[in-house]
Design a protein around this motif. Sequence first.
Motif, PDB file in Angstrom:
ATOM      1  N   VAL A  71     -12.710  15.639  -3.845  1.00  0.00           N
ATOM      2  CA  VAL A  71     -11.314  15.207  -3.891  1.00  0.00           C
ATOM      3  C   VAL A  71     -11.338  13.717  -4.178  1.00  0.00           C
ATOM      4  CG1 VAL A  71      -9.214  14.893  -2.548  1.00  0.00           C
ATOM      5  CG2 VAL A  71     -10.552  16.988  -2.289  1.00  0.00           C
ATOM      6  N   LEU A  72     -10.677  13.317  -5.261  1.00  0.00           N
ATOM      7  CA  LEU A  72     -10.681  11.913  -5.673  1.00  0.00           C
ATOM      8  C   LEU A  72      -9.254  11.378  -5.694  1.00  0.00           C
ATOM      9  CD1 LEU A  72     -13.229  12.243  -8.597  1.00  0.00           C
ATOM     10  CD2 LEU A  72     -13.676  11.440  -6.267  1.00  0.00           C
ATOM     11  N   ILE A  73      -9.075  10.213  -5.103  1.00  0.00           N
ATOM     12  CA  ILE A  73      -7.763   9.573  -4.998  1.00  0.00           C
ATOM     13  C   ILE A  73      -7.779   8.325  -5.868  1.00  0.00           C
ATOM     14  CG2 ILE A  73      -6.129   8.507  -3.403  1.00  0.00           C
ATOM     15  CD1 ILE A  73      -7.769  10.230  -1.220  1.00  0.00           C
ATOM     16  N   PRO A  74      -6.816   8.213  -6.802  1.00  0.00           N
ATOM     17  CA  PRO A  74      -6.795   7.038  -7.671  1.00  0.00           C
ATOM     18  C   PRO A  74      -6.629   5.742  -6.874  1.00  0.00           C
ATOM     19  CG  PRO A  74      -5.256   8.714  -8.446  1.00  0.00           C
ATOM     20  CD  PRO A  74      -5.745   9.149  -7.095  1.00  0.00           C
ATOM     21  N   VAL A  75      -7.336   4.718  -7.270  1.00  0.00           N
ATOM     22  CA  VAL A  75      -7.237   3.402  -6.627  1.00  0.00           C
ATOM     23  C   VAL A  75      -5.806   2.873  -6.740  1.00  0.00           C
ATOM     24  CG1 VAL A  75      -8.016   1.001  -6.778  1.00  0.00           C
ATOM     25  CG2 VAL A  75      -9.665   2.854  -6.957  1.00  0.00           C
ATOM     26  N   THR A  76      -5.106   3.250  -7.797  1.00  0.00           N
ATOM     27  CA  THR A  76      -3.727   2.783  -7.980  1.00  0.00           C
ATOM     28  C   THR A  76      -2.823   3.204  -6.834  1.00  0.00           C
ATOM     29  OG1 THR A  76      -3.257   4.728  -9.345  1.00  0.00           O
ATOM     30  CG2 THR A  76      -3.875   2.699 -10.494  1.00  0.00           C
ATOM     31  N   VAL A  77      -3.152   4.313  -6.160  1.00  0.00           N
ATOM     32  CA  VAL A  77      -2.363   4.763  -5.010  1.00  0.00           C
ATOM     33  C   VAL A  77      -2.413   3.712  -3.907  1.00  0.00           C
ATOM     34  CG1 VAL A  77      -2.214   6.497  -3.186  1.00  0.00           C
ATOM     35  CG2 VAL A  77      -2.642   7.204  -5.537  1.00  0.00           C
ATOM     36  N   VAL A  78      -3.598   3.183  -3.642  1.00  0.00           N
ATOM     37  CA  VAL A  78      -3.752   2.157  -2.610  1.00  0.00           C
ATOM     38  C   VAL A  78      -3.002   0.891  -3.022  1.00  0.00           C
ATOM     39  CG1 VAL A  78      -5.404   0.723  -1.354  1.00  0.00           C
ATOM     40  CG2 VAL A  78      -5.956   3.105  -1.863  1.00  0.00           C
ATOM     41  N   GLU A  79      -3.095   0.522  -4.284  1.00  0.00           N
ATOM     42  CA  GLU A  79      -2.397  -0.672  -4.765  1.00  0.00           C
ATOM     43  C   GLU A  79      -0.888  -0.509  -4.621  1.00  0.00           C
ATOM     44  OE1 GLU A  79      -3.972  -0.920  -8.709  1.00  0.00           O
ATOM     45  OE2 GLU A  79      -5.899  -1.696  -8.020  1.00  0.00           O
ATOM     46  N   GLU A  80      -0.370   0.685  -4.916  1.00  0.00           N
ATOM     47  CA  GLU A  80       1.064   0.941  -4.748  1.00  0.00           C
ATOM     48  C   GLU A  80       1.461   0.862  -3.277  1.00  0.00           C
ATOM     49  OE1 GLU A  80       1.917   4.709  -6.547  1.00  0.00           O
ATOM     50  OE2 GLU A  80       1.323   4.011  -8.540  1.00  0.00           O
ATOM     51  N   MET A  81       0.620   1.408  -2.401  1.00  0.00           N
ATOM     52  CA  MET A  81       0.900   1.353  -0.967  1.00  0.00           C
ATOM     53  C   MET A  81       0.947  -0.090  -0.476  1.00  0.00           C
ATOM     54  SD  MET A  81      -1.449   4.513   0.390  1.00  0.00           S
ATOM     55  CE  MET A  81      -0.955   4.441   2.100  1.00  0.00           C
ATOM     56  N   LYS A  82       0.020  -0.919  -0.964  1.00  0.00           N
ATOM     57  CA  LYS A  82       0.011  -2.333  -0.581  1.00  0.00           C
ATOM     58  C   LYS A  82       1.275  -3.029  -1.065  1.00  0.00           C
ATOM     59  CE  LYS A  82      -4.992  -3.065  -0.523  1.00  0.00           C
ATOM     60  NZ  LYS A  82      -6.106  -3.747  -1.207  1.00  0.00           N
ATOM     61  N   GLY A  83       1.700  -2.717  -2.292  1.00  0.00           N
ATOM     62  CA  GLY A  83       2.916  -3.311  -2.839  1.00  0.00           C
ATOM     63  C   GLY A  83       4.139  -2.944  -2.023  1.00  0.00           C
ATOM     64  N   LYS A  84       4.248  -1.676  -1.648  1.00  0.00           N
ATOM     65  CA  LYS A  84       5.387  -1.226  -0.835  1.00  0.00           C
ATOM     66  C   LYS A  84       5.362  -1.873   0.539  1.00  0.00           C
ATOM     67  CE  LYS A  84       6.035   3.208  -3.095  1.00  0.00           C
ATOM     68  NZ  LYS A  84       5.930   4.673  -2.971  1.00  0.00           N
ATOM     69  N   ALA A  85       4.175  -2.002   1.118  1.00  0.00           N
ATOM     70  CA  ALA A  85       4.055  -2.630   2.433  1.00  0.00           C
ATOM     71  C   ALA A  85       4.486  -4.092   2.362  1.00  0.00           C
ATOM     72  CB  ALA A  85       2.630  -2.515   2.947  1.00  0.00           C
ATOM     73  N   SER A  86       4.109  -4.776   1.286  1.00  0.00           N
ATOM     74  CA  SER A  86       4.504  -6.176   1.123  1.00  0.00           C
ATOM     75  C   SER A  86       6.010  -6.307   0.962  1.00  0.00           C
ATOM     76  CB  SER A  86       3.806  -6.782  -0.097  1.00  0.00           C
ATOM     77  OG  SER A  86       2.419  -6.823   0.103  1.00  0.00           O
ATOM     78  N   GLU A  87       6.602  -5.390   0.196  1.00  0.00           N
ATOM     79  CA  GLU A  87       8.064  -5.407   0.012  1.00  0.00           C
ATOM     80  C   GLU A  87       8.771  -5.170   1.339  1.00  0.00           C
ATOM     81  OE1 GLU A  87       9.099  -2.532  -2.958  1.00  0.00           O
ATOM     82  OE2 GLU A  87       7.861  -3.490  -4.486  1.00  0.00           O
ATOM     83  N   ASN A  88       8.288  -4.195   2.107  1.00  0.00           N
ATOM     84  CA  ASN A  88       8.895  -3.896   3.404  1.00  0.00           C
ATOM     85  C   ASN A  88       8.773  -5.074   4.356  1.00  0.00           C
ATOM     86  OD1 ASN A  88       9.609  -1.354   2.546  1.00  0.00           O
ATOM     87  ND2 ASN A  88       7.859  -0.348   3.483  1.00  0.00           N
ATOM     88  N   LEU A  89       7.630  -5.742   4.334  1.00  0.00           N
ATOM     89  CA  LEU A  89       7.415  -6.897   5.197  1.00  0.00           C
ATOM     90  C   LEU A  89       8.359  -8.032   4.802  1.00  0.00           C
ATOM     91  CD1 LEU A  89       5.814  -8.198   7.472  1.00  0.00           C
ATOM     92  CD2 LEU A  89       4.118  -8.892   5.786  1.00  0.00           C
ATOM     93  N   ALA A  90       8.489  -8.277   3.513  1.00  0.00           N
ATOM     94  CA  ALA A  90       9.376  -9.336   3.034  1.00  0.00           C
ATOM     95  C   ALA A  90      10.830  -9.026   3.401  1.00  0.00           C
ATOM     96  CB  ALA A  90       9.232  -9.518   1.527  1.00  0.00           C
ATOM     97  N   GLN A  91      11.212  -7.770   3.277  1.00  0.00           N
ATOM     98  CA  GLN A  91      12.583  -7.371   3.594  1.00  0.00           C
ATOM     99  C   GLN A  91      12.843  -7.530   5.086  1.00  0.00           C
ATOM    100  OE1 GLN A  91      13.495  -3.294   2.708  1.00  0.00           O
ATOM    101  NE2 GLN A  91      15.676  -3.616   2.887  1.00  0.00           N
ATOM    102  N   THR A  92      11.875  -7.174   5.892  1.00  0.00           N
ATOM    103  CA  THR A  92      12.012  -7.299   7.353  1.00  0.00           C
ATOM    104  C   THR A  92      12.159  -8.757   7.741  1.00  0.00           C
ATOM    105  OG1 THR A  92      10.672  -5.332   7.673  1.00  0.00           O
ATOM    106  CG2 THR A  92      10.928  -6.767   9.555  1.00  0.00           C
ATOM    107  N   ARG A  93      11.413  -9.633   7.096  1.00  0.00           N
ATOM    108  CA  ARG A  93      11.477 -11.064   7.429  1.00  0.00           C
ATOM    109  C   ARG A  93      12.825 -11.667   7.051  1.00  0.00           C
ATOM    110  NH1 ARG A  93       5.456 -13.117   5.660  1.00  0.00           N
ATOM    111  NH2 ARG A  93       4.395 -12.243   7.460  1.00  0.00           N
ATOM    112  N   THR A  94      13.448 -11.190   5.978  1.00  0.00           N
ATOM    113  CA  THR A  94      14.742 -11.744   5.566  1.00  0.00           C
ATOM    114  C   THR A  94      15.883 -11.218   6.437  1.00  0.00           C
ATOM    115  OG1 THR A  94      15.029 -10.009   3.892  1.00  0.00           O
ATOM    116  CG2 THR A  94      14.051 -12.099   3.170  1.00  0.00           C
ATOM    117  N   GLU A  95      15.680 -10.056   7.059  1.00  0.00           N
ATOM    118  CA  GLU A  95      16.726  -9.480   7.911  1.00  0.00           C
ATOM    119  C   GLU A  95      16.760 -10.127   9.280  1.00  0.00           C
ATOM    120  OE1 GLU A  95      15.929  -5.316   8.004  1.00  0.00           O
ATOM    121  OE2 GLU A  95      16.648  -4.992   5.962  1.00  0.00           O
ATOM    122  N   VAL A  96      15.654 -10.722   9.714  1.00  0.00           N
ATOM    123  CA  VAL A  96      15.579 -11.305  11.058  1.00  0.00           C
ATOM    124  C   VAL A  96      16.260 -12.615  11.129  1.00  0.00           C
ATOM    125  CG1 VAL A  96      14.000 -12.219  12.802  1.00  0.00           C
ATOM    126  CG2 VAL A  96      13.465 -10.107  11.597  1.00  0.00           C
TER     127      VAL A  96
END
Length: 66
Positions: A41-66
């Motif tokens: 079973v092989l998982i594309p590296v791009t999946v991890v990169e997308e997850m990191k991007g979404k996590a960064s967006e969520n973190l940035a959004q959380t910081r602006t809401e506080v």
Amino acid sequence: MAQKLFLSRREFGEVTRLSPSSVDRRLRDHQVPFTKFGRRVLIPVTVVEEMKGKASENLAQTRTEV
């Protein structure tokens, strides 16, 4: 050495800090895209990169809401 295009289930778990059972559950539920090469079973590296991007967006959004 060329950069990897795919990760094994174990490598994906190490990078995302998920347990083997959590990785398997996400694969089984199709939450993480993968391809099979024989029994592997092989998982594309791009999946991890997308997850990191979404996590960064969520973190940035959380910081602006506080």
